[in-house]
Design a protein around this motif. Structure first.
Motif, short mmCIF file in Angstrom:
data_model
loop_
_atom_site.label_atom_id
_atom_site.label_comp_id
_atom_site.label_asym_id
_atom_site.label_seq_id
_atom_site.Cartn_x
_atom_site.Cartn_y
_atom_site.Cartn_z
N MET A 32 25.25 -1.23 90.74
CA MET A 32 24.27 -1.83 89.90
C MET A 32 24.26 -3.21 90.00
O MET A 32 23.04 -3.63 90.03
CB MET A 32 24.78 -1.40 88.42
CG MET A 32 23.93 -2.17 87.27
SD MET A 32 25.09 -1.93 85.79
CE MET A 32 23.88 -2.33 84.65
N ALA A 33 25.23 -3.87 90.11
CA ALA A 33 25.31 -5.39 90.34
C ALA A 33 24.39 -5.85 91.37
O ALA A 33 23.63 -6.83 91.29
CB ALA A 33 26.52 -6.01 90.29
N VAL A 51 20.75 -8.10 91.43
CA VAL A 51 20.65 -9.33 92.14
C VAL A 51 19.57 -9.35 93.17
O VAL A 51 18.72 -10.02 93.25
CB VAL A 51 22.05 -9.80 92.83
CG1 VAL A 51 21.82 -10.90 93.68
CG2 VAL A 51 23.17 -10.16 91.88
N ALA A 52 19.52 -8.05 93.80
CA ALA A 52 18.19 -8.07 94.54
C ALA A 52 16.90 -8.06 93.80
O ALA A 52 15.97 -8.69 94.43
CB ALA A 52 18.31 -6.72 95.60
N ALA A 86 25.29 -13.37 91.84
CA ALA A 86 24.63 -13.67 90.60
C ALA A 86 24.99 -15.05 90.48
O ALA A 86 26.02 -15.61 90.41
CB ALA A 86 24.90 -12.88 89.68
N GLU A 87 23.79 -15.90 90.07
CA GLU A 87 24.07 -17.42 89.58
C GLU A 87 24.52 -17.28 88.06
O GLU A 87 25.25 -18.35 87.71
CB GLU A 87 22.83 -18.15 89.74
CG GLU A 87 22.49 -18.54 91.09
CD GLU A 87 21.27 -19.31 91.35
OE1 GLU A 87 21.02 -19.78 90.60
OE2 GLU A 87 20.91 -19.23 92.76
N VAL A 137 20.86 -10.42 85.30
CA VAL A 137 21.30 -11.24 86.26
C VAL A 137 20.20 -12.31 86.41
O VAL A 137 18.91 -11.96 86.19
CB VAL A 137 21.46 -10.55 87.69
CG1 VAL A 137 21.36 -11.50 88.81
CG2 VAL A 137 22.45 -9.80 87.74
N LEU A 138 20.79 -13.65 86.30
CA LEU A 138 19.66 -14.83 86.63
C LEU A 138 19.87 -15.39 88.13
O LEU A 138 21.13 -15.65 88.28
CB LEU A 138 19.85 -15.61 85.46
CG LEU A 138 19.48 -15.07 84.14
CD1 LEU A 138 20.80 -14.87 83.30
CD2 LEU A 138 18.84 -16.10 83.37
#
Length: 448
Positions: free
Chosen positions: A80-81, A85-86, A21-22, A58-59
């Motif tokens: 989850m993370a 992101v996907a 994630a950015e 997430v961005l």
């Protein structure tokens, strides 16, 4: 046992970074509550709910995705993370999304000053059941009350923690206690119902079960023999129980998301009169012991008192970061969110100009018209403000309550209606939105 929400939020942010994630933010919420309902002297329903929910946004550049779970295991958080992101990589671009800059973030808030948590021992299920029984028994002991459809008592505690990759980190808690009673008068086709309800942050502030039961019974008895009112244009008094709905329509019309879409009947009204000159409406986020008080908004921005309408003139939109960017304006610290959705504009506590007259004095001035105590259904055109709702209440004749009425429709235009409102002095100041009874001139009533 209470979860360490700060640690969970930090763990989820780390997982988001590891997944690529950015930028990201996390809302961790822990809720617990007990409710008891009584009907006919017997326990009708008993509920106990508790749990934790984690929300991750997430961005990836100008794309974002939100995912929520209630599983706090490390492997579930990592999965989850990765999923968030996907999803963000496949989401459509939005040039207005993004976290707050570090210099925009809230700093140095005072959670204790809000008095949002009652840290004394919470009532037991047996005590809640007893409170519900007392409310029901009081209503049933009133001559003319045929039954109580339900009586209940509840207690709850919510804790939340917000953390983001821009450096924001903070949390707070809130308690809630309530008692309710719905009483019915008459039999068969002559049945009429009404209710009483109280909800507070601190248990010691809560109205007694007996007062709730008595008020529900009094209101139900007053509804006996209701019929349709006459059709025509008459003044209308919105009772304090439902008057805040008018202000809610105003708030919806100045919501930044609606303004940015161009779907608001007030989209071109900045700097114009939207209320009578004597009236003002302001954001009031830090009142102690009030359910809508918050130390910061859902994007970590500071919250402060701010005029929305001043001396009748519209002064501010309700903005989160995204709507502010779309409109080329500064955010107003009015973001709200749940765990499974991104922030959006929204308002909690308000202050509204109170009047000098009692409700009875305003009724006396009306002469003939409608006192509304209940609204149902809604047909509101967001572009024009055209307004139509089902209503019930009491017909006013000679400045006095004459008889109960139901099965009628009121109609008008919100822009015109709000310019005629006159407030009474009966607002309950412990509410998040203390709006008194309000008289509105010249609404069309469709009845008999």
């Amino acid at each position: 046992m209470a979860m360490d929400l700060e640690a969970l939020a930090g763990q989820l942010l780390d997982a988001a970074r590891h997944a690529g994630a950015e930028a990201a933010d996390v809302l961790a919420v822990e809720e617990g509550g007990t409710s008891m309902e009584i009907r006919g002297g017997a326990l009708e329903q008993a509920e106990r709910a508790e749990g934790v929910e984690l929300g991750l946004r997430v961005l990836m550049g100008q794309r974002q995705a939100c995912v929520a779970i209630s599983d706090t295991r490390a492997e579930a958080i990592a999965e989850m993370a990765e999923r968030a992101v996907a999803m963000a990589r496949e989401a459509p671009e939005d040039p207005d999304i993004g976290l707050a800059a570090p210099e925009q973030l809230a700093k140095g808030w005072d959670v204790a000053a809000l008095e949002a948590e009652d840290l004394t021992a919470a009532p037991t299920p047996a005590e809640l059941e007893d409170a519900a029984r007392r409310a029901e028994a009081t209503a049933l002991a009133t001559a003319g009350i045929s039954q109580v459809s339900d009586a209940g008592a509840s207690a709850g505690h919510t804790r939340l923690f917000l953390a983001a990759s821009n450096g924001f980190s903070g949390g707070y808690g809130r308690t809630s206690f309530s008692i309710s009673c719905v009483a019915i008068s008459g039999e068969g086709l002559e049945m009429e119902r009404d209710y009483a309800f109280d909800s507070r942050i601190h248990l010691s502030d809560l109205d007694s079960p007996e007062s709730i039961g008595a008020l529900a019974a009094e209101r139900a008895l007053a509804r006996a023999g209701a019929k349709k009112p006459p059709t025509g244009a008459y003044p209308v008094l919105f009772d304090e129980r439902i008057s805040s709905s008018l202000i809610a329509h105003l708030l919806s019309a100045i919501n930044g998301a609606s303004i940015a879409r161009g779907t608001s009947w007030l989209k071109d009204a900045m700097g114009e009169a939207v209320l009578p000159e004597a009236l003002s409406l302001a954001k009031d986020p830090h009142r102690p012991r009030v359910s809508g008080s918050r130390p910061f908004d859902a994007e970590g921005l500071p919250m402060a008192e701010r005029a929305l309408v001043e001396n009748g003139v519209l002064k501010s939109w309700v903005l989160d970061l995204a709507s502010a960017r779309k409109l080329g304006m500064a955010p107003t610290g009015d973001a709200v969110r749940g765990s499974s959705a991104p922030p959006s504009p929204g308002i909690g506590n308000l202050s509204f100009t109170q009047g000098s007259q009692s409700r009875e004095e305003m009724l006396a001035e009306m002469g003939e018209g409608l006192l509304i105590t209940s609204l149902m259904g809604a047909s509101i055109n967001p572009n024009t403000g055209d307004y139509s709702r089902g209503a019930s209440g009491f017909w006013i004749r000679g400045g006095q309550i004459a008889e109960p009425v139901n099965e009628c429709t009121i109609a008008g235009n919100l822009r015109e209606m709000l310019m005629t409102v006159a407030p009474a002095n009966d607002a309950r100041m412990h509410l998040s939105r203390p709006v008194p009874s309000m008289r509105v001139e010249g609404l069309t009533i469709a009845g008999s």
